[in-house]
Design a protein around this motif. Structure first.
Motif, PDB file in Angstrom:
ATOM      1  N   ILE A 123       0.831  -1.203   0.000  1.00  0.00           N
ATOM      2  CA  ILE A 123       0.000   0.000   0.000  1.00  0.00           C
ATOM      3  C   ILE A 123       0.866   1.254   0.000  1.00  0.00           C
ATOM      4  N   ASP A 124       2.017   1.217   0.681  1.00  0.00           N
ATOM      5  CA  ASP A 124       2.902   2.382   0.683  1.00  0.00           C
ATOM      6  C   ASP A 124       3.428   2.673  -0.726  1.00  0.00           C
ATOM      7  N   LYS A 125       3.815   1.627  -1.450  1.00  0.00           N
ATOM      8  CA  LYS A 125       4.278   1.804  -2.832  1.00  0.00           C
ATOM      9  C   LYS A 125       3.159   2.371  -3.697  1.00  0.00           C
ATOM     10  N   SER A 126       1.940   1.886  -3.477  1.00  0.00           N
ATOM     11  CA  SER A 126       0.803   2.361  -4.267  1.00  0.00           C
ATOM     12  C   SER A 126       0.556   3.851  -4.046  1.00  0.00           C
ATOM     13  N   LEU A 127       0.792   4.320  -2.831  1.00  0.00           N
ATOM     14  CA  LEU A 127       0.583   5.741  -2.533  1.00  0.00           C
ATOM     15  C   LEU A 127       1.680   6.608  -3.128  1.00  0.00           C
ATOM     16  N   ARG A 128       2.877   6.039  -3.324  1.00  0.00           N
ATOM     17  CA  ARG A 128       4.004   6.814  -3.855  1.00  0.00           C
ATOM     18  C   ARG A 128       4.053   6.827  -5.390  1.00  0.00           C
ATOM     19  N   ASP A 129       3.621   5.754  -6.004  1.00  0.00           N
ATOM     20  CA  ASP A 129       3.810   5.560  -7.438  1.00  0.00           C
ATOM     21  C   ASP A 129       2.777   6.348  -8.239  1.00  0.00           C
ATOM     22  N   GLU A 130       3.255   7.210  -9.109  1.00  0.00           N
ATOM     23  CA  GLU A 130       2.357   8.046  -9.905  1.00  0.00           C
ATOM     24  C   GLU A 130       1.518   7.236 -10.884  1.00  0.00           C
ATOM     25  N   LYS A 131       1.960   6.036 -11.212  1.00  0.00           N
ATOM     26  CA  LYS A 131       1.207   5.205 -12.156  1.00  0.00           C
ATOM     27  C   LYS A 131       0.096   4.404 -11.481  1.00  0.00           C
ATOM     28  N   ILE A 132       0.029   4.499 -10.153  1.00  0.00           N
ATOM     29  CA  ILE A 132      -0.981   3.737  -9.415  1.00  0.00           C
ATOM     30  C   ILE A 132      -1.992   4.700  -8.793  1.00  0.00           C
ATOM     31  N   LYS A 133      -3.261   4.458  -9.055  1.00  0.00           N
ATOM     32  CA  LYS A 133      -4.335   5.231  -8.456  1.00  0.00           C
ATOM     33  C   LYS A 133      -4.877   4.460  -7.250  1.00  0.00           C
ATOM     34  N   GLY A 145     -14.364   1.659   1.386  1.00  0.00           N
ATOM     35  CA  GLY A 145     -13.646   0.666   0.598  1.00  0.00           C
ATOM     36  C   GLY A 145     -12.585   1.334  -0.240  1.00  0.00           C
ATOM     37  N   PHE A 146     -11.685   0.529  -0.792  1.00  0.00           N
ATOM     38  CA  PHE A 146     -10.626   1.093  -1.627  1.00  0.00           C
ATOM     39  C   PHE A 146     -10.179   0.059  -2.645  1.00  0.00           C
ATOM     40  N   VAL A 147      -9.488   0.546  -3.675  1.00  0.00           N
ATOM     41  CA  VAL A 147      -8.892  -0.325  -4.689  1.00  0.00           C
ATOM     42  C   VAL A 147      -7.659   0.377  -5.247  1.00  0.00           C
ATOM     43  N   THR A 148      -6.614  -0.382  -5.532  1.00  0.00           N
ATOM     44  CA  THR A 148      -5.452   0.194  -6.206  1.00  0.00           C
ATOM     45  C   THR A 148      -5.480  -0.234  -7.667  1.00  0.00           C
ATOM     46  N   LEU A 149      -5.173   0.707  -8.542  1.00  0.00           N
ATOM     47  CA  LEU A 149      -5.225   0.460  -9.983  1.00  0.00           C
ATOM     48  C   LEU A 149      -3.943   0.969 -10.614  1.00  0.00           C
ATOM     49  N   GLU A 150      -3.146   0.050 -11.167  1.00  0.00           N
ATOM     50  CA  GLU A 150      -1.902   0.424 -11.839  1.00  0.00           C
ATOM     51  C   GLU A 150      -2.146   0.574 -13.329  1.00  0.00           C
ATOM     52  N   LEU A 151      -1.753   1.720 -13.868  1.00  0.00           N
ATOM     53  CA  LEU A 151      -1.973   2.034 -15.281  1.00  0.00           C
ATOM     54  C   LEU A 151      -0.723   1.694 -16.082  1.00  0.00           C
ATOM     55  N   ASP A 154       2.068   1.487 -21.523  1.00  0.00           N
ATOM     56  CA  ASP A 154       2.905   0.892 -22.565  1.00  0.00           C
ATOM     57  C   ASP A 154       2.263  -0.360 -23.140  1.00  0.00           C
ATOM     58  N   GLN A 155       1.704  -1.210 -22.257  1.00  0.00           N
ATOM     59  CA  GLN A 155       1.096  -2.456 -22.699  1.00  0.00           C
ATOM     60  C   GLN A 155      -0.419  -2.366 -22.822  1.00  0.00           C
ATOM     61  N   LYS A 156      -0.957  -1.164 -22.605  1.00  0.00           N
ATOM     62  CA  LYS A 156      -2.366  -0.876 -22.866  1.00  0.00           C
ATOM     63  C   LYS A 156      -3.328  -1.679 -21.992  1.00  0.00           C
ATOM     64  N   PHE A 157      -3.013  -1.786 -20.701  1.00  0.00           N
ATOM     65  CA  PHE A 157      -3.975  -2.375 -19.786  1.00  0.00           C
ATOM     66  C   PHE A 157      -3.756  -1.802 -18.395  1.00  0.00           C
ATOM     67  N   ALA A 158      -4.770  -1.942 -17.557  1.00  0.00           N
ATOM     68  CA  ALA A 158      -4.667  -1.538 -16.155  1.00  0.00           C
ATOM     69  C   ALA A 158      -4.792  -2.784 -15.295  1.00  0.00           C
ATOM     70  N   GLN A 159      -4.170  -2.733 -14.115  1.00  0.00           N
ATOM     71  CA  GLN A 159      -4.186  -3.913 -13.248  1.00  0.00           C
ATOM     72  C   GLN A 159      -4.612  -3.534 -11.842  1.00  0.00           C
ATOM     73  N   ILE A 160      -5.619  -4.223 -11.359  1.00  0.00           N
ATOM     74  CA  ILE A 160      -6.060  -4.054  -9.976  1.00  0.00           C
ATOM     75  C   ILE A 160      -5.109  -4.818  -9.070  1.00  0.00           C
ATOM     76  N   GLY A 161      -4.664  -4.159  -8.000  1.00  0.00           N
ATOM     77  CA  GLY A 161      -3.773  -4.803  -7.046  1.00  0.00           C
ATOM     78  C   GLY A 161      -4.513  -5.220  -5.792  1.00  0.00           C
ATOM     79  N   LEU A 162      -4.858  -4.249  -4.950  1.00  0.00           N
ATOM     80  CA  LEU A 162      -5.556  -4.501  -3.692  1.00  0.00           C
ATOM     81  C   LEU A 162      -6.977  -3.965  -3.790  1.00  0.00           C
ATOM     82  N   ILE A 163      -7.906  -4.677  -3.190  1.00  0.00           N
ATOM     83  CA  ILE A 163      -9.288  -4.202  -3.124  1.00  0.00           C
ATOM     84  C   ILE A 163      -9.938  -4.776  -1.877  1.00  0.00           C
ATOM     85  N   ALA A 164     -10.660  -3.924  -1.160  1.00  0.00           N
ATOM     86  CA  ALA A 164     -11.357  -4.383   0.044  1.00  0.00           C
ATOM     87  C   ALA A 164     -12.463  -3.400   0.390  1.00  0.00           C
ATOM     88  N   VAL A 165     -13.455  -3.917   1.082  1.00  0.00           N
ATOM     89  CA  VAL A 165     -14.568  -3.102   1.572  1.00  0.00           C
ATOM     90  C   VAL A 165     -14.631  -3.238   3.086  1.00  0.00           C
TER      91      VAL A 165
END
Length: 227
Positions: A123-133, A145-151, A154-165
């Motif tokens: 979660i700390d990396k997700s908060l620092r990384d500009e490519k992760i919302k 609730g929250f979810v992390t989304l890495e954009l 370059d490879q034209k996809f987004a990836q969900i990392g953590l999600i919880a309610v």
């Protein structure tokens, strides 16, 4: 098969960690055991289950989902992003909740708070990384609730990392709202594909992704060998 020392895991956990990827042909158990002796912990990744006579415990069946959609999707969902006005401790507790089915939590051989360390770093990396919302859903000013989304543009996809309610608000459709946020943000960045991995044992997450139009793209079976 391919063997590698995992430097990051070794450094963070304080003991030797390795990874064995098994392709089409299974090695013998003796071969796997000899490899495992090089490490304190060996992760074994396979595309199909090892033979039943192998005395290894399956710790995770990793299921990867993906969803493709039109990148001009129109949804009225409001995008909320985490900021410092919200409690970091509350966010961290949600991060821990997101990993309740993680092999780092369910494998009781982990004795040194590896699960908490790993998910706090995540979660700390997700908060620092500009490519992760870090997207959130609030309920009367509280993190529902929250979810992390890495954009990955370059490879034209987004990836969900953590999600919880938040356990207080589960069953109210918040997770589906978070997925809609992910889809909207992904579309805003000109992409039309989202991928996410979960554990087969995590039946609520499995149901969530299927209900929201995701389909399974692959499975990986993961074993741990401790020396």
């Amino acid at each position: 098969m391919k063997v590698q020392k995992l430097v990051w895991d070794t450094t963070q956990f304080g003991y030797e960690v390795g990874k064995l990827i098994v392709d089409n042909e299974f090695p013998s158990f003796d071969e796997i055991r000899n490899i495992a002796m090089q490490f304190k912990l060996l992760y074994v990744f396979t595309n199909s289950k090892l033979p039943e006579q192998f005395p290894l415990k399956l710790v995770d069946t990793k299921v990867v989902f993906e969803k493709n959609f039109s990148n001009d999707i129109n949804t009225s969902v409001m995008i909320e992003e985490y900021n410092s006005s919200f409690s970091y401790d509350d966010l961290l507790q949600l991060a821990f909740l997101s990993g309740q089915y993680s092999r780092f939590r369910t494998d009781k051989m982990f004795k040194n708070n590896e699960f908490e360390l790993l998910y706090k770093l995540w979660i700390d990396k997700s908060l620092r990384d500009e490519k992760i919302k870090v997207l959130i859903k609030t309920i009367q000013g509280i993190l529902g609730g929250f979810v992390t989304l890495e954009l990955n543009e370059d490879q034209k996809f987004a990836q969900i990392g953590l999600i919880a309610v938040n356990e207080k608000y589960q069953g109210n459709g918040i997770a589906s709202v978070l997925l809609k946020m992910c889809q909207k943000v992904t579309s805003q960045h000109g992409m039309s594909k989202i991928i996410v991995a979960t554990q087969y044992a995590n039946s609520p997450a499995m149901s969530l992704y299927i209900k929201n139009g995701f389909s399974i793209s692959n499975k990986t079976y993961i074993y741990h060998i401790w020396s």
